[in-house]
Design an enzyme around this catalytic site. Structure first.
Site, PDB file in Angstrom:
ATOM      1  N   ASP A   1       3.110 -36.734  -5.908  1.00 41.02           N
ATOM      2  CA  ASP A   1       2.801 -37.537  -4.725  1.00 41.02           C
ATOM      3  C   ASP A   1       3.981 -37.708  -3.779  1.00 41.02           C
ATOM      4  OD1 ASP A   1       0.517 -37.833  -6.131  1.00 41.02           O
ATOM      5  OD2 ASP A   1       0.506 -40.012  -6.174  1.00 41.02           O
TER       6      ASP A   1
ATOM      7  N   GLU B   1     -14.642 -46.262  -7.522  1.00 45.03           N
ATOM      8  CA  GLU B   1     -14.710 -46.550  -8.954  1.00 45.03           C
ATOM      9  C   GLU B   1     -14.627 -48.048  -9.219  1.00 45.03           C
ATOM     10  OE1 GLU B   1     -13.219 -42.283 -10.774  1.00 45.03           O
ATOM     11  OE2 GLU B   1     -11.693 -43.714 -10.162  1.00 45.03           O
TER      12      GLU B   1
ATOM     13  N   VAL C   1      16.230 -46.164 -10.044  1.00 46.82           N
ATOM     14  CA  VAL C   1      17.081 -45.266  -9.264  1.00 46.82           C
ATOM     15  C   VAL C   1      17.166 -45.822  -7.851  1.00 46.82           C
ATOM     16  CG1 VAL C   1      17.258 -42.972  -8.254  1.00 46.82           C
ATOM     17  CG2 VAL C   1      16.648 -43.250 -10.663  1.00 46.82           C
TER      18      VAL C   1
ATOM     19  N   ALA D   1      -3.545 -35.965 -10.117  1.00 44.77           N
ATOM     20  CA  ALA D   1      -2.849 -35.630 -11.347  1.00 44.77           C
ATOM     21  C   ALA D   1      -2.670 -34.116 -11.561  1.00 44.77           C
ATOM     22  CB  ALA D   1      -3.557 -36.272 -12.536  1.00 44.77           C
TER      23      ALA D   1
ATOM     24  N   GLY E   1       5.852 -40.043 -14.816  1.00 45.01           N
ATOM     25  CA  GLY E   1       4.416 -39.904 -14.579  1.00 45.01           C
ATOM     26  C   GLY E   1       3.945 -38.520 -14.979  1.00 45.01           C
ATOM     27  N   PHE E   2       2.823 -38.083 -14.437  1.00 51.77           N
ATOM     28  CA  PHE E   2       2.286 -36.771 -14.801  1.00 51.77           C
ATOM     29  C   PHE E   2       3.285 -35.648 -14.496  1.00 51.77           C
ATOM     30  CE2 PHE E   2      -1.864 -38.972 -14.432  1.00 51.77           C
ATOM     31  CZ  PHE E   2      -2.348 -38.650 -15.674  1.00 51.77           C
ATOM     32  N   GLY E   3       3.948 -35.724 -13.331  1.00 47.44           N
ATOM     33  CA  GLY E   3       4.879 -34.671 -12.949  1.00 47.44           C
ATOM     34  C   GLY E   3       6.123 -34.648 -13.826  1.00 47.44           C
TER      35      GLY E   3
END
Lengths: 452, 452
Positions: free
Chosen positions: B301, B172, B81, B318, B13-15
């Site tokens: 997160d 949204e 994992v 994010a 993901g973003f991380g």
């Protein structure tokens, strides 16, 4: 003003959609109902590009009701047509039944596994978006699993792709997988060499693309070989199972098998007691109607139209469906206006098949083209016929991007399966259960009516 | 040159992705392994646009290995994992186990149904592409079924949408469904009026968007109401079932329910015997590592980082994950070069939420924006951060097209579910069965090793 004339169209493919467009806002006397089990019209000629990650599903699919949004006299219903009561002029669906004055059947075709439907789970075919994304998932998942596999034999099995059927779909799929393995994925893996992917195209006949001239067919075969595709002609598949294909006494181990061999008309045809050919297509009259049922027209892949120069039935391709859809609708309009129906004459626009990057073949009457020019015309024609202004631009950009970068924009593996009680019953694929239930309800009604 | 240093990153993901980019081709001594259960990096902030038919799945998802294709020292594996053996420095997956010198955990978060996981089938959440296309299917299918429904009560139930949770995702989604019903679908139906769709946004707290200032939150509420959204604050959902939502003694009948309420960190956290907060996030040290395990970093997160000015943990957005991913990787590089680790300091970039057409809110330190300018900045920032040159252009075109035509390009209902013996086992969602099996195998190995 009199009563309204109700026209029902079953199917929103090339045939049904073009019939609907001819009837759009034509007369306040005409009321049209289009029934399809999908909410979208699908541009099938580009489906193989979704299956190989070059295009997105929505690039080649548009909601039918959105296309016909301005046609105030046309209603669109999502649903399954279970049966046609030809004598009482009724269409029976899984949610209701509808009477018609005229009926246009444009249900298309599906795969034929030649009485081996159990092969489908191992070798999906390519007719719908769901199948295309499933094939895409299998192709790209095979590379992922090969990358993390330590056993070289299992790796080889994962990196073997078998395509059964050497018609245009089989050729286009094989060519696209060749490009993916040789170009798109070449730099993305560390443990495997995607360039060593085995791609085997199996054809029962003596040559691939039998509808084309022998020269073009031979050209396509040589070009496919350059992309790493092995072509096995005169080979009959005798068994397909989990990870293998048998052809006579030969066995190939392959995790990904794709079926592009047989086609059969919509299963609705089996319900109808009318003249049919060997493959199950309904034999139509020169005006595209069914014998003894002049108010019922059958078009496209579902029909056998043999009033041709050579007496051979027209092939199951988009131009035939488009022209027949328009013609059937015009014949209805003619009759409503008190005019004579006209016989259908097919305007032959030829055949095309794309092989790979800047490479295609084209055959139109005596014109035979191959290579870059054929490919350029292929791109032009497909963009021209693709419905929707936005889709045209987006597909052009995706193609341009893939062309210059050798990449593919939609290499998604999606896997989660939703199993929900309520929504399972909403699944619109004609499941036998729903069919039987609706069938029983319908027959119950009929019996009750008779008893009255 | 000595032995290689192996760094394992779990999650793309973003991380995880930003950590990998920092480590890309940095040193021949470093070997990186990135493991993710999906083959793609997902741009989650735009996921609600896939769920509401504005964008295609592939527009916001790119294969991870394709992004990292030039990083010769990074291997990407698709897999689950299952556990981390912190003491023996091992990552246990469903296909193999791997030793590490450094580990970066970036597994993100999933939905929380507050101990009512049985609600999920009636009210899916929005975290993955599969969930997004499932929600899209339910939204557009509801209109199709309403169009063919004769019973007005059932029609109302089909045309009622309940969104649980008034955070940015809920807002949204509610705004987008408002736009769909009031603009996109307005001319496409004959039997129903999509403009009469009921959209109910349920929030447990006293106001929606609690992370924003009360003024901006109030503005958003008023704008949503203009789009036909009803907002129920101080409302606790007590039950969700097939076609209904209960809140106290109130019941609303709704066929489509979407869950945007709770978030919980990756289930991997439950396996790890390390300090955690109430919601299950791992409490990290100032350098983002776990106490007593300085070689293990947890980011995004999945982590609770509370060394902030006000002592509150950083939010699950994010920018936090991106900055932490880069920081953790840099701390590893610093240590390898014999330098000191640095403490993480978050550079606050503020919050944004879009409400509808040309309408958004933005809060950054003391700057509070609303309306067109906020929306313009929202578009700019999202296009800027979207990875991939082609995706940027295509998303811009889709948005421009939707903007001028009020239409949505990806209104697909896809339904076919593939159930195949072989491929079921390939499904990569962490199913309990596979987990248990792999777990047993792993434990079996351990016992055997011990016995030796």
């Amino acid at each position: 003003m009199g009563e309204k004339i109700r026209i029902i169209i079953v199917g929103g493919g090339f045939g049904g959609l073009n019939a609907a467009k001819v009837l759009c806002n034509k007369s306040s006397k005409i009321e049209v109902l289009l029934i399809d089990r999908r909410n979208h019209h699908l541009f099938q000629p580009l489906l193989y590009q979704v299956a190989t990650g070059a295009l997105n599903p929505a690039d080649i699919a548009i909601p039918i009701r959105s296309i016909l949004s301005k046609c105030k006299n046309i209603k669109v219903f999502l649903g399954n047509v279970l049966d046609i009561d030809l004598n009482n002029k009724k269409v029976i669906t899984d949610f209701d039944e509808f009477s018609y004055d005229y009926l246009i059947l444009a249900c298309g075709a599906t795969h034929s596994y030649f009485n081996h439907d159990e092969w489908e789970e191992y070798a999906p075919g390519l007719k719908s978006l769901e199948e295309a994304t499933e094939i895409r998932r299998r192709i790209f998942l095979a590379y992922e699993l090969a990358e993390r596999e330590n056993d070289p034999l299992k790796q080889k099995e994962l990196l073997t792709f078998v395509i059964v059927g050497g018609g245009p779909t089989g050729v286009e799929l094989a060519g696209a997988i060749g490009e993916i393995s040789r170009y798109t994925l070449s730099k993305d893996f560390r443990n495997i060499n995607p360039g060593r992917t085995r791609i085997i195209l199996i054809e029962a006949g003596p040559r691939i693309l039998p509808s084309f001239s022998p020269e073009l067919s031979e050209y396509a075969a040589r070009e496919l070989e350059k992309l790493g595709v092995t072509i096995w002609t005169n080979t009959y598949v005798t068994e397909v199972g989990n990870g293998y294909v048998k052809a006579g006494d030969e066995i190939i181990r392959a995790k990904t098998i794709i079926w592009a061999a047989g086609v059969q008309p919509s299963s609705l045809n089996q319900k109808l007691n009318v003249p049919k050919d060997k493959t199950g297509r309904i034999i139509v009259e020169p005006d595209l109607s069914i014998k003894n049922y002049p108010e019922v027209f059958v078009i496209g892949d579902q029909a056998n139209f043999s009033y041709t120069k050579d007496g051979k039935p027209l092939p199951g391709i988009a131009p035939v469906a488009i022209q027949q859809g328009k013609h059937a609708a015009k014949n209805i309009l003619r009759e409503i206006q008190g005019k004579e129906r006209k016989a259908f004459i097919y305007l032959d626009k030829g055949f095309m098949a794309t092989i790979g990057r800047m490479d295609a073949i084209l055959q139109m009457h005596n014109i035979h083209l191959k290579g870059f020019l054929a490919w350029f015309l292929w791109v032009f024609v497909h963009i021209l016929y693709l419905i929707g202004f936005k889709n045209k631009i987006i597909v052009l950009i995706q193609w341009a991007w893939s062309f210059f970068t050798f990449r593919r924009g939609a290499r998604l593996i999606r896997s989660k399966i939703w199993k929900t009680r309520e929504h399972e019953s909403l699944i619109l694929k004609s499941s036998q259960k729903i069919k039987n239930k609706a069938r029983k309800q319908y027959e119950g009604k009929r019996i009750r009516k008779k008893n009255k």
